[in-house]
Design an enzyme around this catalytic site. Structure first.
Site, PDB file in Angstrom:
ATOM      1  N   CYS A  74      14.231  10.792   5.525  1.00 21.04           N
ATOM      2  CA  CYS A  74      14.228  10.441   6.947  1.00 21.04           C
ATOM      3  C   CYS A  74      15.599  10.648   7.576  1.00 21.04           C
ATOM      4  O   CYS A  74      15.706  10.872   8.769  1.00 21.04           O
ATOM      5  CB  CYS A  74      13.770   9.003   7.122  1.00 21.04           C
ATOM      6  SG  CYS A  74      14.685   7.870   6.093  1.00 21.04           S
ATOM      7  N   LYS A  92       0.871  -1.196   0.000  1.00 15.65           N
ATOM      8  CA  LYS A  92       0.000   0.000   0.000  1.00 15.65           C
ATOM      9  C   LYS A  92       0.892   1.225   0.000  1.00 15.65           C
ATOM     10  O   LYS A  92       1.484   1.589   0.998  1.00 15.65           O
ATOM     11  CB  LYS A  92      -0.893   0.012   1.252  1.00 15.65           C
ATOM     12  CG  LYS A  92      -2.203   0.672   1.053  1.00 15.65           C
ATOM     13  CD  LYS A  92      -2.430   2.143   1.344  1.00 15.65           C
ATOM     14  CE  LYS A  92      -1.780   2.972   2.347  1.00 15.65           C
ATOM     15  NZ  LYS A  92      -1.708   4.398   1.890  1.00 15.65           N
ATOM     16  N   GLU A  98      10.885  16.521  13.875  1.00 18.67           N
ATOM     17  CA  GLU A  98      11.244  16.350  12.468  1.00 18.67           C
ATOM     18  C   GLU A  98      10.430  17.320  11.597  1.00 18.67           C
ATOM     19  O   GLU A  98       9.204  17.351  11.684  1.00 18.67           O
ATOM     20  CB  GLU A  98      10.932  14.911  12.062  1.00 18.67           C
ATOM     21  CG  GLU A  98      11.345  14.603  10.650  1.00 18.67           C
ATOM     22  CD  GLU A  98      11.060  13.160  10.273  1.00 18.67           C
ATOM     23  OE1 GLU A  98       9.964  12.669  10.623  1.00 18.67           O
ATOM     24  OE2 GLU A  98      11.921  12.529   9.650  1.00 18.67           O
ATOM     25  N   GLU A 129      10.457   1.636  10.121  1.00 25.50           N
ATOM     26  CA  GLU A 129      11.493   2.646   9.851  1.00 25.50           C
ATOM     27  C   GLU A 129      10.825   3.989   9.879  1.00 25.50           C
ATOM     28  O   GLU A 129      10.034   4.323   8.988  1.00 25.50           O
ATOM     29  CB  GLU A 129      12.161   2.396   8.500  1.00 25.50           C
ATOM     30  CG  GLU A 129      13.364   1.510   8.680  1.00 25.50           C
ATOM     31  CD  GLU A 129      14.480   1.798   7.679  1.00 25.50           C
ATOM     32  OE1 GLU A 129      15.039   0.825   7.184  1.00 25.50           O
ATOM     33  OE2 GLU A 129      14.794   2.974   7.416  1.00 25.50           O
TER      34      GLU A 129
HETATM   35  P1  NDP Z   1       2.920   8.623   7.356  1.00 28.82           P
HETATM   36  O1  NDP Z   1       3.306   7.927   8.582  1.00 28.82           O
HETATM   37  O2  NDP Z   1       1.834   9.625   7.411  1.00 28.82           O
HETATM   38  O3  NDP Z   1       2.491   7.597   6.220  1.00 28.82           O
HETATM   39  C1  NDP Z   1       3.301   6.514   5.832  1.00 28.82           C
HETATM   40  C2  NDP Z   1       2.418   5.466   5.173  1.00 28.82           C
HETATM   41  O4  NDP Z   1       1.537   4.918   6.144  1.00 28.82           O
HETATM   42  C3  NDP Z   1       1.536   6.003   4.054  1.00 28.82           C
HETATM   43  O5  NDP Z   1       1.404   5.013   3.052  1.00 28.82           O
HETATM   44  C4  NDP Z   1       0.227   6.246   4.782  1.00 28.82           C
HETATM   45  O6  NDP Z   1      -0.875   6.270   3.922  1.00 28.82           O
HETATM   46  C5  NDP Z   1       0.190   5.024   5.691  1.00 28.82           C
HETATM   47  N1  NDP Z   1      -0.707   5.148   6.843  1.00 28.82           N
HETATM   48  C6  NDP Z   1      -1.088   6.273   7.490  1.00 28.82           C
HETATM   49  N2  NDP Z   1      -1.931   5.953   8.513  1.00 28.82           N
HETATM   50  C7  NDP Z   1      -2.085   4.601   8.501  1.00 28.82           C
HETATM   51  C8  NDP Z   1      -2.822   3.662   9.293  1.00 28.82           C
HETATM   52  N3  NDP Z   1      -3.577   4.050  10.315  1.00 28.82           N
HETATM   53  N4  NDP Z   1      -2.724   2.362   8.993  1.00 28.82           N
HETATM   54  C9  NDP Z   1      -1.950   1.945   7.970  1.00 28.82           C
HETATM   55  N5  NDP Z   1      -1.256   2.777   7.170  1.00 28.82           N
HETATM   56  C10 NDP Z   1      -1.296   4.095   7.435  1.00 28.82           C
HETATM   57  O7  NDP Z   1       4.257   9.257   6.800  1.00 28.82           O
HETATM   58  P2  NDP Z   1       4.434  10.143   5.525  1.00 28.82           P
HETATM   59  O8  NDP Z   1       3.894   9.470   4.313  1.00 28.82           O
HETATM   60  O9  NDP Z   1       3.955  11.514   5.864  1.00 28.82           O
HETATM   61  O10 NDP Z   1       6.023  10.118   5.382  1.00 28.82           O
HETATM   62  C11 NDP Z   1       6.826  10.963   6.105  1.00 28.82           C
HETATM   63  C12 NDP Z   1       7.376  10.260   7.325  1.00 28.82           C
HETATM   64  O11 NDP Z   1       8.000   9.055   6.945  1.00 28.82           O
HETATM   65  C13 NDP Z   1       8.443  11.078   7.993  1.00 28.82           C
HETATM   66  O12 NDP Z   1       8.269  11.080   9.389  1.00 28.82           O
HETATM   67  C14 NDP Z   1       9.729  10.357   7.632  1.00 28.82           C
HETATM   68  O13 NDP Z   1      10.756  10.509   8.536  1.00 28.82           O
HETATM   69  C15 NDP Z   1       9.290   8.950   7.512  1.00 28.82           C
HETATM   70  N6  NDP Z   1      10.172   8.243   6.607  1.00 28.82           N
HETATM   71  C16 NDP Z   1      11.042   7.364   7.125  1.00 28.82           C
HETATM   72  C17 NDP Z   1      11.945   6.724   6.321  1.00 28.82           C
HETATM   73  C18 NDP Z   1      12.904   5.729   6.882  1.00 28.82           C
HETATM   74  O14 NDP Z   1      13.458   4.948   6.113  1.00 28.82           O
HETATM   75  N7  NDP Z   1      13.131   5.707   8.165  1.00 28.82           N
HETATM   76  C19 NDP Z   1      11.984   6.976   4.893  1.00 28.82           C
HETATM   77  C20 NDP Z   1      11.013   7.924   4.450  1.00 28.82           C
HETATM   78  C21 NDP Z   1      10.136   8.523   5.285  1.00 28.82           C
HETATM   79  P3  NDP Z   1      -1.465   7.699   3.451  1.00 28.82           P
HETATM   80  O15 NDP Z   1      -0.336   8.518   2.953  1.00 28.82           O
HETATM   81  O16 NDP Z   1      -2.375   7.281   2.373  1.00 28.82           O
HETATM   82  O17 NDP Z   1      -2.137   8.279   4.642  1.00 28.82           O
END
Ligand code: NDP
Length: 502
Positions: free
Chosen positions: A293, A184, A392, A259
């Site tokens: 990240c 997803k 962040e 992550e």
């Molecule tokens: P989110 O946590 O908002 O979303 C990440 C994913 O989770 C998306 O596909 C989102 O879907 C999905 N999601 C959100 N809520 C739920 C739920 N309740 N159940 C299941 N899936 C859910 O992060 P962002 O997309 O805003 O990304 C930014 C964040 O990701 C930053 O904090 C960054 O640091 C972190 N990140 C970490 C990385 C790493 O390797 N450590 C790499 C890249 C980013 P939807 O978008 O459709 O809501």
């Protein structure tokens, strides 16, 4: 073959992929925006629970299908190698689609797309080298050994910043171990993963090994993580969603790897090559417009070179060219989401109100139309208790702090909820290695920054999550150990006493 190009996807509602077939979801449509102009460029669907269920069931069926369950490890590896070759032919197309979705530099997305076949080949080579062990258990005529087997259906949830790179680092080891997957992507950047689904079929993977659903996290994502057919969730995203995933996994007693975010310390010591360090600091935060990240967002500079280093960082930042991410000479593109633009503005306001000095940027550049651009922004006089040093931003905002000596540096650098990446610039290897030993971070870069490899484990500690991607460590994440005991003594067993090893 090239059904999915930017122009073909434009203004259409993109399908989902279940059991090797594209189909149109019956769910409500979601607009996807081009960050360079703020316009809708395509649409995806918010999958229903029934569609998520169908995807997980298809993946479960694939695990029981002899065409996947019973092929040899080498055959699995060969399928992955074929996929790598196909992916290689599609690098440019994939990179262009991803830039349309998230606005990152085409040069960067191309480099990440080129890394995808490399990652697949790395894990394809591991498929037939996943071994168990033989264990001497203090009993004669007793053979005790372990085998590693797949976990089952892996639910993979990826964010918008580097969708396919994040997806491949999860699915490559998962496939090498013999699992099936349901992916997803973020609702903000799903097109690349949708285009990828057809490549799995072309490579010859059995139906259902790869499935892709789209939609919001709170709906489709939530249906995926709550599905009883999921054996493990692999999540990359923010800490608050990470907590939701972890709570859910605890409830279902399924493993999860997380992550999450970071607030990574990036250190410049007085004995460093200061020009190289300033370059590293600028690239470490402003590459990808800070939407990574591992962004080195907390820069610690030794006090006796503070003014000189700050000046160099500002000078290099002033030279950054902002604009269309497809242009070769542009270094900073737009942010992927309008909400990120607003979030950055709030961070800037709070940092100022808490006493940090705005040394560069802080606003939005002129003359770039309706694109979601933000200036590279630098705050000096930052202290570690300020909001800008603790939370962040996920945008192009750098906070520069001072340190006196190693103890002061490590006390401040480790005083963070996060522990993902870190970097240090110094000419003294002893100093670098002392920092490496004491820093709380999953990754330490010495005289370089933001240099990941699919061959080397990545992942954080503390609020940056748990579990590892990349490297052989990933194979352990996607396989489980089964222990086998064979008594070849021929002796009768006392039915009433456990045959514990003494
Ligand atoms: P989110 O946590 O908002 O979303 C990440 C994913 O989770 C998306 O596909 C989102 O879907 C999905 N999601 C959100 N809520 C739920 C739920 N309740 N159940 C299941 N899936 C859910 O992060 P962002 O997309 O805003 O990304 C930014 C964040 O990701 C930053 O904090 C960054 O640091 C972190 N990140 C970490 C990385 C790493 O390797 N450590 C790499 C890249 C980013 P939807 O978008 O459709 O809501």
């Amino acid at each position: 073959m090239t059904a999915f190009t930017v122009s073909a996807l434009q203004e259409t509602c993109l399908p989902i992929s279940i059991n090797g077939e594209y189909r149109q979801s019956a769910g409500p449509e979601i607009d996807c925006f081009d960050p360079t102009n703020g316009q809708v460029w395509c649409r995806i669907s918010d999958c229903s629970d029934a569609e998520v269920d169908a995807a997980v069931r298809a993946a479960g069926d694939a695990m029981r299908n002899p065409a996947w369950r019973d092929i040899t490890q080498s055959q699995r590896g060969a399928l992955m190698l074929r996929l790598a070759d196909i992916l290689e032919e599609n690098v440019e197309r994939i990179a262009e689609i991803e830039v349309k979705d998230n606005g990152k530099l085409l040069r960067e997305m191309r480099a990440l797309a080129q890394a995808l076949p490399v990652g697949l080949r790395y894990f394809a080579g591991m498929a037939d080298k996943i071994e168990g062990t033989t264990i001497p258990v203090n009993k004669p005529d007793m053979l005790n050994f372990t085998v590693r087997e797949p976990l089952g259906v892996i639910g993979v949830i990826i964010p918008w910043n580097s969708p396919l790179f994040m997806m491949i680092r999860a699915i490559a080891p998962a496939l090498a171990c013999g699992n099936s997957v349901v992916v997803k992507p973020s609702e903000h950047a799903s097109a690349g993963a949708i285009a990828f689904a057809e490549l799995m079929t072309q490579a010859g993977f059995p139906d259902g090994v790869f499935n892709l659903i789209t939609g919001y996290g709170h709906s489709a994502g939530n249906a995926l993580i709550s599905h009883p057919g999921i054996a493990k969730i692999d999540f990359t995203g923010g800490p608050s969603t990470g907590r939701v995933i972890a709570r859910n996994a605890a409830e279902q007693l399924t493993p999860a790897s997380l992550e999450l975010g970071g607030k990574s310390p990036h250190v410049v010591c007085d004995d460093a090559d200061l020009d190289a360090a300033a370059n590293g600091v600028v690239a470490g935060i402003f590459a990808a417009a800070g939407q990574t990240c591992v962004a080195g967002s907390r820069c610690f500079v030794q006090e006796n070179v503070y003014d000189e280093v700050v000046e160099k960082i500002i000078e290099k930042t002033r030279a950054i060219k902002i604009g269309d991410p497809r242009s070769d000479d542009v270094q900073l593109g737009p942010l992927a989401l309008w909400s990120q633009v607003e979030k950055v503005a709030e961070f800037v306001e709070t940092a100022r109100s808490q006493g940090a000095t705005l040394a560069f940027g802080g606003g939005r550049p002129e003359g770039l139309g309706d694109g979601w651009y933000v200036e590279p922004t630098i705050f000096t006089d930052v202290t570690n208790d300020m909001h800008i040093a603790r939370e962040e931003v996920f945008g192009p905002v750098l906070g520069i702090l001072k340190f006196t000596d190693e103890d002061d540096l490590l006390t401040q650098a480790n005083d963070s909820d996060f522990a993902l990446a870190s970097g240090i610039w110094t000419g003294n290897i002893n100093r670098a290695l002392r920092f490496m030993r004491r820093i709380e971070a999953g990754m330490v870069w010495i005289n370089t920054y933001r240099s990941p490899s699919i061959m080397s484990p990545s992942g954080g500690f503390k609020d940056s999550g748990y579990g590892k991607h990349n490297g052989f460590a990933a194979i352990q994440e996607y396989s489980r150990i089964k222990t086998v005991v064979i008594d070849y003594s021929g002796a009768q067993q006392d039915a009433f006493v456990m045959r514990v090893t003494k």
